[in-house]
Structure formats: C-alpha cells, structure tokens
Design a protein around this motif. Structure first.
Motif, short mmCIF file in Angstrom:
data_model
loop_
_atom_site.label_atom_id
_atom_site.label_comp_id
_atom_site.label_asym_id
_atom_site.label_seq_id
_atom_site.Cartn_x
_atom_site.Cartn_y
_atom_site.Cartn_z
N ARG A 1 0.76 -1.27 0.10
CA ARG A 1 -0.07 0.01 0.15
C ARG A 1 1.02 1.36 -0.09
O ARG A 1 1.82 1.28 0.78
N ILE A 2 0.61 2.08 -0.81
CA ILE A 2 1.20 3.41 -0.84
C ILE A 2 0.28 4.55 0.07
O ILE A 2 -0.76 4.56 -0.28
N GLU A 3 0.89 4.79 1.12
CA GLU A 3 0.19 5.77 2.04
C GLU A 3 1.00 6.95 1.95
O GLU A 3 1.81 7.43 2.86
N PRO A 4 0.54 8.06 1.25
CA PRO A 4 1.04 9.22 1.35
C PRO A 4 1.01 10.15 2.76
O PRO A 4 2.11 10.88 2.75
N GLU A 5 0.23 9.69 3.62
CA GLU A 5 0.22 10.45 4.96
C GLU A 5 1.13 9.76 5.91
O GLU A 5 1.48 10.45 7.06
N LEU A 6 1.96 8.61 5.51
CA LEU A 6 2.89 7.95 6.31
C LEU A 6 3.83 8.83 6.70
O LEU A 6 4.28 8.78 8.08
N GLN A 7 4.53 9.39 5.75
CA GLN A 7 5.79 10.52 6.05
C GLN A 7 5.68 11.61 5.06
O GLN A 7 5.14 11.43 3.83
N VAL A 8 5.88 12.67 5.25
CA VAL A 8 6.21 13.77 4.37
C VAL A 8 7.65 14.05 4.49
O VAL A 8 8.42 14.49 5.39
N ILE A 9 8.31 14.12 3.21
CA ILE A 9 9.81 14.48 3.05
C ILE A 9 10.09 16.21 3.04
O ILE A 9 9.31 16.87 2.19
N CYS A 10 10.85 16.29 3.72
CA CYS A 10 11.22 17.80 3.67
C CYS A 10 12.97 17.74 3.21
O CYS A 10 13.73 17.40 3.76
N CYS A 11 13.07 18.65 2.14
CA CYS A 11 14.26 19.06 1.59
C CYS A 11 14.68 20.51 1.73
O CYS A 11 13.63 21.18 1.37
N TYR A 12 15.77 20.80 2.36
CA TYR A 12 16.02 22.15 2.36
C TYR A 12 15.06 22.92 3.20
O TYR A 12 14.56 24.07 2.74
N LEU A 13 14.40 22.18 4.06
CA LEU A 13 13.50 22.61 5.04
C LEU A 13 11.96 23.24 4.31
O LEU A 13 11.38 23.81 4.95
N LYS A 14 11.91 22.75 3.18
CA LYS A 14 10.72 22.96 2.49
C LYS A 14 10.08 21.24 2.44
O LYS A 14 10.92 20.31 2.12
N CYS A 15 8.83 21.28 2.81
CA CYS A 15 8.09 20.17 2.92
C CYS A 15 7.03 19.55 1.86
O CYS A 15 6.23 20.67 1.69
N TYR A 16 7.20 18.85 1.08
CA TYR A 16 6.60 18.20 -0.08
C TYR A 16 5.54 17.34 0.15
O TYR A 16 6.00 16.13 -0.06
N PRO A 17 4.27 17.44 0.36
CA PRO A 17 3.43 16.32 0.71
C PRO A 17 3.29 15.41 -0.89
O PRO A 17 3.17 15.94 -1.91
N THR A 18 2.77 14.07 -0.92
CA THR A 18 2.80 13.37 -1.83
C THR A 18 1.40 13.03 -2.24
O THR A 18 1.14 12.20 -2.98
N TRP A 19 0.26 13.37 -1.55
CA TRP A 19 -1.06 13.24 -1.71
C TRP A 19 -1.61 14.07 -2.52
O TRP A 19 -2.92 13.93 -3.17
N VAL A 20 -0.82 14.87 -3.24
CA VAL A 20 -1.28 15.60 -4.60
C VAL A 20 -0.43 14.80 -5.84
O VAL A 20 0.42 14.17 -5.49
N GLU A 21 -0.80 15.11 -6.86
CA GLU A 21 -0.64 14.54 -8.04
C GLU A 21 0.58 15.30 -8.84
O GLU A 21 1.29 14.67 -9.83
N THR A 22 1.01 16.56 -8.64
CA THR A 22 1.88 17.29 -9.56
C THR A 22 2.98 18.02 -8.40
O THR A 22 2.55 18.30 -7.73
N ARG A 23 3.90 18.18 -9.34
CA ARG A 23 5.11 19.08 -8.62
C ARG A 23 4.63 20.23 -8.25
O ARG A 23 4.91 20.94 -6.91
N MET A 24 3.69 20.90 -9.01
CA MET A 24 3.19 22.30 -8.85
C MET A 24 2.20 22.23 -7.51
O MET A 24 2.47 23.35 -6.61
N GLU A 25 1.68 21.27 -7.40
CA GLU A 25 0.72 21.50 -6.35
C GLU A 25 1.43 21.05 -5.01
O GLU A 25 1.13 21.95 -4.06
N ALA A 26 2.38 20.32 -5.22
CA ALA A 26 3.35 19.82 -3.80
C ALA A 26 4.02 21.47 -3.57
O ALA A 26 4.20 21.67 -2.37
#
Length: 553
Positions: free
Chosen positions: A474-499
């Motif tokens: 199961r892919i569960e986007p809410e299990l973790q949110v990745i933060c790079c350079y202190l910017k956090c990008y959720p994966t429960w949206v489908e595009t880079r721009m939304e994230a």
C-alpha cells in the motif's frame, strides 16, 4: 534515507570506514560494473525484473490459440530505427500485445550494429531486458552493412526480404495488437494504413523474388486485408472490437494504476495486457493486524546520538506507542541522549548487534548508507515492524488500519525527480509484516547492486518492484512527508506544482501527516533541547509536542 551529502560534523553518525585489506579480499569486485553479469550476444547484461505471468502461464489469455493451417504465420518482426534511444514502456506494451494476442512462435528485433536500444542513466527503461529474460522466443539480430531504416521508418526492401524468408508481420512500435487469429491470420497479406506509414505489414513466406515492394505484394493476391488502427485515446470505447490501437501518448504503469483510470476503457485493456486483469489490482489486507508494533533503526559506526534521533525515538515510543525500539548496528550509539534514553525508557529501547555488511550477492558494499539499506532488507524481512530513519519524527499515531497490510510505503517527494522514473519511493518510514513478498523481491533485486549509485538501491529499485507487483504493498502518502532544504512536499497531490504550492503553507496541512522526515538539513530548532525550548517555529512545535507526549515538557 538521506538524499543529500552529510555535512562534515555529522558524517560520524553513520559512516564506518572499511579497512583496505578487507576490500582487497573480496573476490570478483568490479567497481565499474558493480552487480553486472557477463556479456550475452555482444550486449552487456543489464538489470531486469521478473514479470509476473508474462508468457508461459498466459497462453490462454483470451482463448485457446488456433493451430494455423494457412495464412500468415505466428511470427512478428520489429525494426529499431530510433537513434540512441531507450526501449520504453510503450515499446514494451507493443511487444507484449503481440505475445498476448498473436502467441508468436518467434519475435525478431532487428537493429543496426552499434544502435542497440540504450539504457538511460537512471536505469528505468529495462523493459527490453525483461522481455529477453521472460519471453523465450525473442531474437535480437544485429544487421551489418544492411540498410534497415529509411530515416525513422523501416526500409521497404529490408522488410520485404524478411517477409519473403520467414513470413509473419512487421509492426511499428507505436501499435498495440488487439486481435490476430480471426482478423489477420487467414489472409495472404495485411496492411495497416497509418497516417504517415504502414503500422503493420504481413504476408505468407516464399512469395516470388520479383515481388520487391509493398504495392507489388498487394497486387499479388486478392486475399488481402487493408485496415487502420485508431488512436488509443483513453475514452475510446469498444477497444476489443478493433484489430489494433495506435499508442499516441507516453505510458507508465502508474498511469494505469491511478484510481481515475479504473473505468477508462483503454487503460482497462492495458492493465489486462500488463497485469492480467482489467480492474485495478487489489492490495491484500488481513483480518487481524500483521505488522508487529515494534520500531527499528539501523545505526552503523557508533558515535553520539544527536538530539533529533533522541526526539525520533521518543516519538516512536509515545506518539506511535510502539512496544519496543530496536537499534541495530555494529556499535551502540553513545552520548548523553543515548544514556538518557536507556535510563528513562529501560528495556523499551534495545541495542542489537548487527555485523556491518561488507557485501551482498558477491558485490562489495562500501558506503554506509548502502550498508544500512541492505541490513534493513534483512531486518525487516525477518522481523517486520516499523522501520524509520533517525531524522524522522512522528506527529500523530499511525492509522491502525495500516497494520493490516503486508507492506506500507510512501513516494519520495516530487521536487527532485529522477527522470525518466515517473516516481520513486522513500523508505525513510516503512511498515511491513515479517517475510512479506515485497521485501523478498527487494532483497533478491540486490543481485543488481550498484555501489556508486546513491539512489538506485534505496529509491528506484523498490519503485520498479511495485510497478510490476502493485498488489504487494500500500502506498500511504500520509505516512511520511519529506522535507528537503526545510521545504516539505506532501505526496497526496499528483503534480510538482501542487506540492510546491502546499510547501509554502505547511501549517495548513501539517496535522494530516503522520511523520516528518528531514532528509537534509535537519532544522536548527532540533539541534538541542535549549534551541527547541526557546523557539516557537512550526518545526520546534513538532519537537515540543513529542516532549509533551513523553511527559518531559
């Protein structure tokens, strides 16, 4: 898994130097072709992944193949005219459609010597290699001093010479075959008239030598068929009523697996080709919880436990409410935070000796990040539970429904794509039952281990396994949110721009995430307890909530 280099002051957390004499004792180590095997038919062996039910178990895919008595033989020919290009999923689907519908005796792939399909830098497009190893009758034939292409299309005289010798059909890689036995096999010749060139050309073998062109072949017999393949638009109705489809848009497995694609006729047909069923694959769930309620960290090289690791462990104990935390490594952590954790939590935090893995499947493992990955394979395969990196902090309890799945993972953040991969996984947080099939395949895939490729083993390989086996996890986007350079990008949206837009206002959605994973760098508010207590930022609030849950605020 950290996706960026560690700064000098924190390298000691994970790196364990490998003595030079140990490196020299590992036989068969090739630092340039790590994990690759011998050359076959002049081509380097490349990574490939087992395709479930590709041929032998699916010869009755729709119905029993008819034994031919006349007409066009079950032989398919392809000509590779693309220059320095990869064999993509679209190419693969074209060939797979032939395997499923024609049930061919042979498939020939002709290419000019020196122009074999290339493998992209990220090693996503391994589809041709998988055909080679999963379909027994694929023949790749290099052509020396022979003109096989006229620009981007197969050369007419080359095609005619092969049809005269073998019979069968030539098909463009943009075509997916839907039906053969009733629609095409009974004829003496067949032509698919595409917008710019023929998409399919076929005939019986041994026609006279003076028949040199397509037009001459057409005029030779009245028992022929000329037809057209419609463009494979997603909403095309009655897909099975056509002889063939023209693949006009790039395809990836993930497109076929989106919920929005569930009832789209064309995608249903493509899923039938690739997965064997038109419907979306169902991820298996169990009546009872199967994921052990234990946490696991992998920590090689010893060194001081830093404050974010300390907070991470507290969040596992008091927010996730794990029964036990196991820290696996060749040396235990040290320092005031490790001592405090052991003193305050007692037997709920246990160090487990784990030998540093210097190799896997006869390949040398040097980088400590890779050593942690290959050790994690074995730990999670044997014991199951919840595995996390030391820079992950949980912010709310895990959804207990996730404990009913064999394996639960998340996608990596969208902001640093590894093209042509449409996505990758980040296993900074992962849940699974012991001996889950996904982890078995993942460990087995380390036959293709690459020491010098940072993300191949940890991010890209597990994604490729999922593409071919989507029912295993199961892919569960809410299990973790990745933060790079202190910017956090959720994966429960489908595009880079939304994230990207969501990363501008973390406060608005932070409560949706079960954990935050700072791959690089860690927030300065989480460097020590004084910084945490004196700061009122969002990230400081995450750490403060951990202390409150643990009764330490």
């Amino acid at each position: 898994m950290n996706n960026f280099p560690f700064p000098s002051e924190t390298v000691h957390r994970r790196e364990a130097p490998v003595p030079e004499e140990e490196v020299m004792q590992i036989e068969g180590w090739d630092d340039k072709l790590m994990g690759q095997l011998h050359k076959i038919t002049g081509q380097e062996e490349r990574p490939h992944f087992h395709l479930h039910h590709l041929y032998a178990e699916t010869t009755n895919w729709e119905q029993m193949a008819r034994v031919p008595s006349h007409g066009i033989p079950r032989i398919m020919h392809y000509v590779w005219c693309e220059q320095k290009s990869s064999f993509t999923f679209n190419h693969f689907l074209s060939v797979l459609s032939v395997i499923r519908t024609m049930v061919p005796d042979s498939i020939y792939l002709y290419y000019e010597t020196g122009n074999y399909p290339t493998l992209d830098e990220k090693m996503y497009n391994t589809w041709l290699e998988e055909l080679r190893y999963n379909f027994p009758w694929l023949i790749t034939e290099p052509q020396n001093n022979t003109k096989i292409c006229s620009g981007s299309i197969p050369n007419e005289y080359f095609v005619m010479s092969k049809l005269r010798k073998h019979g069968g059909a030539f098909m463009d890689f943009s075509i997916a075959m839907v039906e053969f036995d009733e629609s095409l096999m009974p004829f003496d010749f067949i032509f698919e008239q595409g917008p710019q060139s023929y998409g399919i050309i076929g005939s019986k073998p041994n026609f006279p030598f003076e028949v040199q062109t397509y037009d001459q072949l057409k005029r030779r017999s009245e028992n022929g068929k000329v037809f057209q393949c419609p463009d494979a638009q997603p909403r095309l109705e009655g897909v099975k009523n056509y002889i063939c489809l023209r693949l006009v848009d790039p395809l990836f497995p993930e497109i076929l697996l989106k919920e929005s694609a569930e009832n789209v006729p064309f995608y249903r047909y493509m899923r039938k080709l690739f997965y064997g069923n038109e419907g979306l694959p169902e991820v298996k769930t169990h009546l009872n919880e199967v994921v052990p309620n234990n946490g696991h960290y992998v920590w090689f090289g010893g060194g001081k436990m830093d404050y974010i690791f300390y907070l991470s462990a507290l969040s596992v104990l008091y927010i996730v409410k794990a029964d036990v935390i196991y820290v696996h490594g060749d040396k235990p952590p040290s320092g005031m935070y490790w001592e405090r954790l052991q003193k305050e939590e007692g037997d709920r935090v246990r160090w487990v000796y784990r030998q540093y893995p210097h190799g896997i499947y006869q390949s040398y493992v040097g980088r400590v990040e890779h050593a942690a990955d290959v050790a994690r394979h074995d730990i999670m395969l044997k014991y199951g539970g919840i595995n996390m990196d030391a820079d992950v902090i949980f912010t709310r309890p895990l959804d207990r429904r996730l404990f009913h799945y064999d394996t639960v993972v998340t996608l990596d953040n969208y902001w640093y794509p590894m093209r042509p991969f449409p996505n990758t996984f980040n296993l900074g947080v992962v849940m699974n039952k012991p001996h889950s099939k996904f982890w078995q395949l993942y460990q087995f895939s380390e036959r293709y281990y690459y020491e010098d490729d940072y993300t191949w083993n940890s991010n890209r390989v597990p994604y490729k396994i999922w593409e071919r086996n989507p029912s295993l996890l199961r892919i569960e986007p809410e299990l973790q949110v990745i933060c790079c350079y202190l910017k956090c990008y959720p994966t429960w949206v489908e595009t880079r721009m939304e994230a990207y837009q969501l990363s501008k206002n973390i406060e608005a959605w932070k409560d949706r995430a079960m954990s935050f994973h700072w791959t690089w760098p860690s927030p300065s508010e989480l460097d020590n307890e004084q910084s945490l207590r004196s700061n009122n930022s969002l990230f400081a609030g995450i750490g403060q909530n951990v202390l409150k849950a643990a009764g330490k605020w």
